[in-house]
Design a protein around this motif. Sequence first.
Motif, PDB file in Angstrom:
ATOM      1  N   GLY A 170       0.775  -1.229   0.000  1.00 41.21           N
ATOM      2  CA  GLY A 170       0.000   0.000   0.000  1.00 41.21           C
ATOM      3  C   GLY A 170       0.807   1.280   0.000  1.00 41.21           C
ATOM      4  N   ARG A 171       2.072   1.182   0.425  1.00 42.33           N
ATOM      5  CA  ARG A 171       2.886   2.400   0.500  1.00 42.33           C
ATOM      6  C   ARG A 171       4.362   2.017   0.544  1.00 42.33           C
ATOM      7  NH1 ARG A 171       1.935   1.514   6.063  1.00 42.33           N
ATOM      8  NH2 ARG A 171       3.875   1.686   7.282  1.00 42.33           N
ATOM      9  N   LEU A 172       5.212   3.036   0.419  1.00 43.98           N
ATOM     10  CA  LEU A 172       6.648   2.895   0.651  1.00 43.98           C
ATOM     11  C   LEU A 172       7.060   3.952   1.671  1.00 43.98           C
ATOM     12  CD1 LEU A 172       8.535   2.363  -2.745  1.00 43.98           C
ATOM     13  CD2 LEU A 172       8.508   0.831  -0.756  1.00 43.98           C
ATOM     14  N   ASP A 173       7.813   3.534   2.654  1.00 46.79           N
ATOM     15  CA  ASP A 173       8.328   4.480   3.632  1.00 46.79           C
ATOM     16  C   ASP A 173       9.739   4.942   3.286  1.00 46.79           C
ATOM     17  OD1 ASP A 173       6.123   4.323   5.782  1.00 46.79           O
ATOM     18  OD2 ASP A 173       6.621   2.232   5.390  1.00 46.79           O
ATOM     19  N   VAL A 174      10.480   4.089   2.600  1.00 44.94           N
ATOM     20  CA  VAL A 174      11.873   4.398   2.280  1.00 44.94           C
ATOM     21  C   VAL A 174      12.188   3.956   0.858  1.00 44.94           C
ATOM     22  CG1 VAL A 174      14.286   3.855   2.809  1.00 44.94           C
ATOM     23  CG2 VAL A 174      12.651   4.188   4.677  1.00 44.94           C
ATOM     24  N   LEU A 175      12.836   4.851   0.108  1.00 46.66           N
ATOM     25  CA  LEU A 175      13.433   4.495  -1.175  1.00 46.66           C
ATOM     26  C   LEU A 175      14.931   4.725  -1.062  1.00 46.66           C
ATOM     27  CD1 LEU A 175      13.483   3.832  -4.244  1.00 46.66           C
ATOM     28  CD2 LEU A 175      13.097   6.294  -4.646  1.00 46.66           C
ATOM     29  N   VAL A 176      15.705   3.656  -1.204  1.00 48.86           N
ATOM     30  CA  VAL A 176      17.158   3.778  -1.282  1.00 48.86           C
ATOM     31  C   VAL A 176      17.528   3.596  -2.745  1.00 48.86           C
ATOM     32  CG1 VAL A 176      19.393   2.905  -0.534  1.00 48.86           C
ATOM     33  CG2 VAL A 176      17.469   2.909   1.059  1.00 48.86           C
ATOM     34  N   ASN A 177      17.931   4.694  -3.332  1.00 45.75           N
ATOM     35  CA  ASN A 177      18.083   4.826  -4.773  1.00 45.75           C
ATOM     36  C   ASN A 177      19.550   4.609  -5.148  1.00 45.75           C
ATOM     37  OD1 ASN A 177      17.032   5.390  -7.277  1.00 45.75           O
ATOM     38  ND2 ASN A 177      16.372   7.456  -6.775  1.00 45.75           N
ATOM     39  N   MET A 178      19.897   3.378  -5.541  1.00 48.68           N
ATOM     40  CA  MET A 178      21.296   3.040  -5.842  1.00 48.68           C
ATOM     41  C   MET A 178      21.597   3.301  -7.318  1.00 48.68           C
ATOM     42  SD  MET A 178      22.368   1.689  -2.891  1.00 48.68           S
ATOM     43  CE  MET A 178      23.820   0.819  -3.450  1.00 48.68           C
ATOM     44  N   LEU A 179      21.251   4.485  -7.795  1.00 47.51           N
ATOM     45  CA  LEU A 179      21.302   4.713  -9.245  1.00 47.51           C
ATOM     46  C   LEU A 179      22.170   5.890  -9.654  1.00 47.51           C
ATOM     47  CD1 LEU A 179      17.512   4.106  -9.927  1.00 47.51           C
ATOM     48  CD2 LEU A 179      19.392   2.567 -10.484  1.00 47.51           C
ATOM     49  N   GLY A 180      22.729   6.627  -8.702  1.00 41.39           N
ATOM     50  CA  GLY A 180      23.602   7.735  -9.073  1.00 41.39           C
ATOM     51  C   GLY A 180      25.045   7.290  -8.970  1.00 41.39           C
ATOM     52  N   MET A 181      25.572   6.731 -10.034  1.00 36.91           N
ATOM     53  CA  MET A 181      26.740   5.886  -9.899  1.00 36.91           C
ATOM     54  C   MET A 181      28.101   6.483 -10.243  1.00 36.91           C
ATOM     55  SD  MET A 181      25.368   3.140  -8.752  1.00 36.91           S
ATOM     56  CE  MET A 181      26.572   1.854  -9.018  1.00 36.91           C
ATOM     57  N   SER A 182      28.192   7.678 -10.861  1.00 41.75           N
ATOM     58  CA  SER A 182      29.521   7.991 -11.354  1.00 41.75           C
ATOM     59  C   SER A 182      30.008   9.424 -11.207  1.00 41.75           C
ATOM     60  CB  SER A 182      29.612   7.625 -12.842  1.00 41.75           C
ATOM     61  OG  SER A 182      28.700   8.393 -13.592  1.00 41.75           O
ATOM     62  N   ALA A 183      29.134  10.398 -11.041  1.00 40.56           N
ATOM     63  CA  ALA A 183      29.564  11.799 -11.190  1.00 40.56           C
ATOM     64  C   ALA A 183      30.527  12.241 -10.100  1.00 40.56           C
ATOM     65  CB  ALA A 183      28.354  12.719 -11.169  1.00 40.56           C
ATOM     66  N   PRO A 184      31.714  12.770 -10.460  1.00 37.99           N
ATOM     67  CA  PRO A 184      32.621  13.305  -9.454  1.00 37.99           C
ATOM     68  C   PRO A 184      32.159  14.670  -8.990  1.00 37.99           C
ATOM     69  CG  PRO A 184      33.547  13.658 -11.618  1.00 37.99           C
ATOM     70  CD  PRO A 184      32.273  12.878 -11.822  1.00 37.99           C
TER      71      PRO A 184
END
Length: 242
Positions: free
Chosen positions: A88-102
């Motif tokens: 029914g819902r999400l309390d947390v999103l851990v977004n492992m998608l920002g992988m490279s920018a210095p």
Amino acid sequence: MPLKTSGTEDHNRAALVTVADTGLGRVIAGELAAAGMTVYLGARSGESGLAVEREMNASGADAVYVPFDLDADPTLRSTVEHIEHTGGRLDVLVNMLGMSAPSVDADSGSGDGLRAAFDMGFPDAMQIMTAVQATLPLIRRSRQGRIVNVCSSFHAPTAAEDRIPTTAAEAATLHYATVLRAEGILVNAVYVDAETSGWGTGEPGSVWRVAADPVRLALLDAQGPTATSTGVDGVSIGLLAV
């Protein structure tokens, strides 16, 4: 070597960890499950995702593999619908998608440097934004939504004071933190050093140390910060609008 938590368990709360079938994402998923959360394990590979689901559930966790592929819109929509129907819902999103920018020193005065950082990180930021937009309706149903954008950086942010974003991922983080602040949704970025952590293949214990900051940000209470960027040195600074 699991992280030490505060002892407060988050029963009936749900988290989605993208790329949860390996390395750092796998450890973060395990720590959130240990805190009492139902954890949705996002992964492209059904084989590895289901293997992690079986392993975690065998140890007493509440883990559910879900396909997570930003290049396949029908799959992404199906995953969001599955989470909606089961939890029914999400309390947390851990977004492992920002992988490279210095990161680039915002005080260096180099417009070319800032532009290069944004250009290099733009695909990462787009992935972050796609994942947030897809799951945001579910996060908005939570009383204490948390979004953690995990980014790989070979150069930690060095500023000791609040500053404007210096990567596209930070800009995306600031945007969502600003828009969602009134709803009590906290949005933060954290940089992890892929070279030292090995994303799970480095020295023993290193991946647990790297996981500490993403887990801390995922479990923030209502008085926790938003619109921050934490460097690989663990130092957090506030992100300021231009």
